[in-house]
Write a protein that holds these residues in place. Sequence first.
Motif, short mmCIF file in Angstrom:
data_model
loop_
_atom_site.label_atom_id
_atom_site.label_comp_id
_atom_site.label_asym_id
_atom_site.label_seq_id
_atom_site.Cartn_x
_atom_site.Cartn_y
_atom_site.Cartn_z
N GLU B 121 0.71 -1.08 0.12
CA GLU B 121 -0.04 0.05 0.12
C GLU B 121 0.94 1.28 0.10
OE1 GLU B 121 -2.51 1.83 -1.18
OE2 GLU B 121 -3.89 0.34 -0.12
N SER B 122 0.47 2.26 -0.56
CA SER B 122 1.33 3.53 -0.62
C SER B 122 0.72 4.28 0.39
CB SER B 122 1.05 4.26 -2.04
OG SER B 122 1.30 3.51 -3.11
N LEU B 124 0.14 8.15 1.02
CA LEU B 124 0.46 9.36 0.19
C LEU B 124 0.52 10.42 0.87
CD1 LEU B 124 -1.60 8.17 -2.87
CD2 LEU B 124 0.79 8.04 -2.76
N LYS B 140 -7.91 11.71 5.09
CA LYS B 140 -8.27 10.90 4.00
C LYS B 140 -7.41 9.74 3.87
CE LYS B 140 -12.06 12.49 2.49
NZ LYS B 140 -13.28 11.82 2.68
N ARG B 144 -7.96 5.91 4.38
CA ARG B 144 -8.10 4.91 2.94
C ARG B 144 -6.69 3.84 3.88
NH1 ARG B 144 -4.45 3.95 -1.10
NH2 ARG B 144 -2.98 5.61 -0.75
N ASP B 147 -8.93 1.18 5.56
CA ASP B 147 -9.62 0.31 4.47
C ASP B 147 -9.11 -0.63 3.97
OD1 ASP B 147 -11.99 1.92 5.03
OD2 ASP B 147 -11.83 2.92 3.27
#
Lengths: 416, 375
Positions: B121-122, B124, B140, B144, B147
């Motif tokens: 997973e990145s 960011l 956000k 993410r 999730d």
Amino acid sequence: MSEKPKKELTKSQILSKKITDEYLDEAFRAKEEGRIVCYTTAISPVEILVAHDIIPIYPENHSVANLAAKKGAQMCSYVEGMGYSSHLCAYARCDLAYRATGFTVTRGIPEPDMFLACNAQCFTLTKWFQVLSRRGGGLPLFVFDTPQYIRDGKAREEIIKYCVLQLKELIALIETVTKRKFDYDRLREVIKYSREASLLYRKFLDMAAHIPSPISIFDALIGMAITVYRRGTPQCVEYYRTLCEETQEKVDKGIGVLPKEKEKFRLYWENLPIWFKFSDHAKLLGSYGGVILTSLYVHAWSFEFDLDKDPLYTLSENYVSRFSNVTLEDRVDMALDLFKRYSLNGMLMFMNRSCKAVSFAVPTLKEILTKKTGIPALVFESDMGDQRFYSEAQIRTRIEAYFETLERLGLARKAA
Amino acid sequence: MWEKMSYEEILECAVDPYPSIREWKKRTGKRVLGTTFADVPEEVIWAFDILPTTIMGTTKPLKKAQALLPDNACSLARSNLELVLSYETDLFDGFVLPQVCDTTQHLSDIWRLNVKGKYFESYLAPRQTDRESAKYWVRKEIERLIDSLSAFTGKRIDESDLKRSVDLHNENKRLLKEIYDFKRNNPSSLSNRVFFSLVKLSQQVAKDELNETIRRVKESLKDGTKDGYIDVILAGITCEPMEIYDLFDEIKLNVVADNLLIGSRYLAGEVDPGEDLLDRLAARHFKRGFFSPIHGNVFGEFEELRRLYRENGAKAIIYIHIEFCESQEYDLPDLKKMMKREGIPMHVVETEYQTTSLSHLRTRLQAFFESIKGT
Ligand code: SF4
Ligand code: SF4
């Protein structure tokens, strides 16, 4: 001694010179006219600046002029004396040398009032602009942060929302700096020009799909300049219309960079060019029947703005999805598309010491591309602007050996 | 395992924590996710019952990384890649990777394409931090990540899982800060090497266990002396190889403050109490010095270091430069100038994971401190 007869300039060349001169005249008058000069990255939502009558200046382009004039080693070693190391981007080193010495082969560029850095391209520009901003005593620097456009539809939607929010912040900043209200209708008009010019620019690049190709990457690199610094203007549209007409004429007449029967190697180029070897490389490759047709780099300015969408949305979508800001899987797909459309049969993968952002992915990219196309690659390391990292003999030998390999593998195009 | 470590074991483990992480994994049956420096909220990963381990390079020889990352990439990036390709191939169940500079711009892709069959997973994190949109974005990204981890583990976490994790991590930072306070005034009782090894390990191993060791260290501390020690401020990203701290100890330098990632920038990351943990995790991002050097506001760094230098009555600043780190290299010339103008002695130590010559470093450090004594 008789002088070499001067080649007559084409209509597009005359136009390019006129547009460039007018642009620089305007830029140098900016201060007197009370207009703002904003330094920005070659990939940045410049439409917003243009719409607000701010003059965008691209220090990268200015550095290109000095590097192409073979001043790289001299200017780069100067800044090393100031404490900047030799492996930083040659654009930045060259620019910092210009700031310190005033030396340039051009008329220079006007001093900045503010900066806009978009990191879809790289982080170097942000760091470089930070140096310039400090030099100006802390001039405003707006970073348009474009998170990597990862392959996840939901994440992409969020990324665009984040980018749109930032563009609103950019607009608020320039409203404060100029004390003028931003005009969204004007922005729509500017994007319309950008869109038109981009489509024409892409059409021009895609003419390399013809056999023989009427253009090489060297023509593309020269042709690219106007869209980099004048997109969003009607002059830019006019230029690409003219350029397309001229190139189409060559296609119609079957004129290629190399004659059809000699065009054996249609090549992909990875990375930025080696600016100081520009024409030498074209000649060298041509002598073997090779012509570099394209790269993802020149395609970075073929935007596809959607006029039916909110202007900030379509700007965000376009700038965040440049080849340098997508995943390597997407970058591979973009390159493969070029291989297919342009019937490419060779690839030169340049590891550019100056540009870590683009180059560090090259070994992995090369592995995948060779596996997927079955075409071997020539990987070589050098620098786009600093001659001290370039070895002529080595590159010649390797190019020669590479073409032999392609021949041996039966990959060379057969004479028609 | 990590709860009862002697000083020797602490030092050893901080150089190579991976054998013990492997053992932990076997013992607990839990997963390990690797991250690299970049504000990845470790509390979130731990809340999923996964061990977040910050991968911090290796001094072992490079074998495979050279073919994938050229020699002008910093040795942290190269040796991290080597570590996952050659030395710890089976340890990690996946990775959460950031992009903080040109070197790391495509590093997560390079890892993903060369290390197959793992979770990737990145993260960011924003590369601008002074505007409202950055706050929106951090939240956000945390959502993410949650999730993504839910999909990976098939498990959902609630506020209480997160709270437990935050409390544990906060406690770790509090304990370390208390020890730092003590060390500052009693350098003869606790070496730089032991202290910074504990900070490093805190970013790599399970804190429910490590906190025990830190507590025991704290309780065992006896008043010492400052006599003969020179107080210094340490600046940079990280200070590796760890033997550099031995050099500091040997020439009696007492690190009294720092702005390192394996140091105060990590310790400042306590999450404030209050409602809505996600919001507080997001707020924490802006509270501490950023991990990413892209934000390098040299004016800000200069002021911060000057403040630390003055408040602590330090004698000098030691700046750790990781060779080929372009982010540091755009900042350094101006930072040096500002320090010089201010009359603050700053010594830049060049480091490289594979080739740092300690004897050369010792000579230079000694010469620098001799020259300071002379002024
Ligand atoms: S050459 Fe690369 S590093 Fe330099 S400005 Fe361009 S994208 Fe950035
Ligand atoms: S910030 Fe510097 S040390 Fe960290 S990965 Fe980038 S280049 Fe390496």
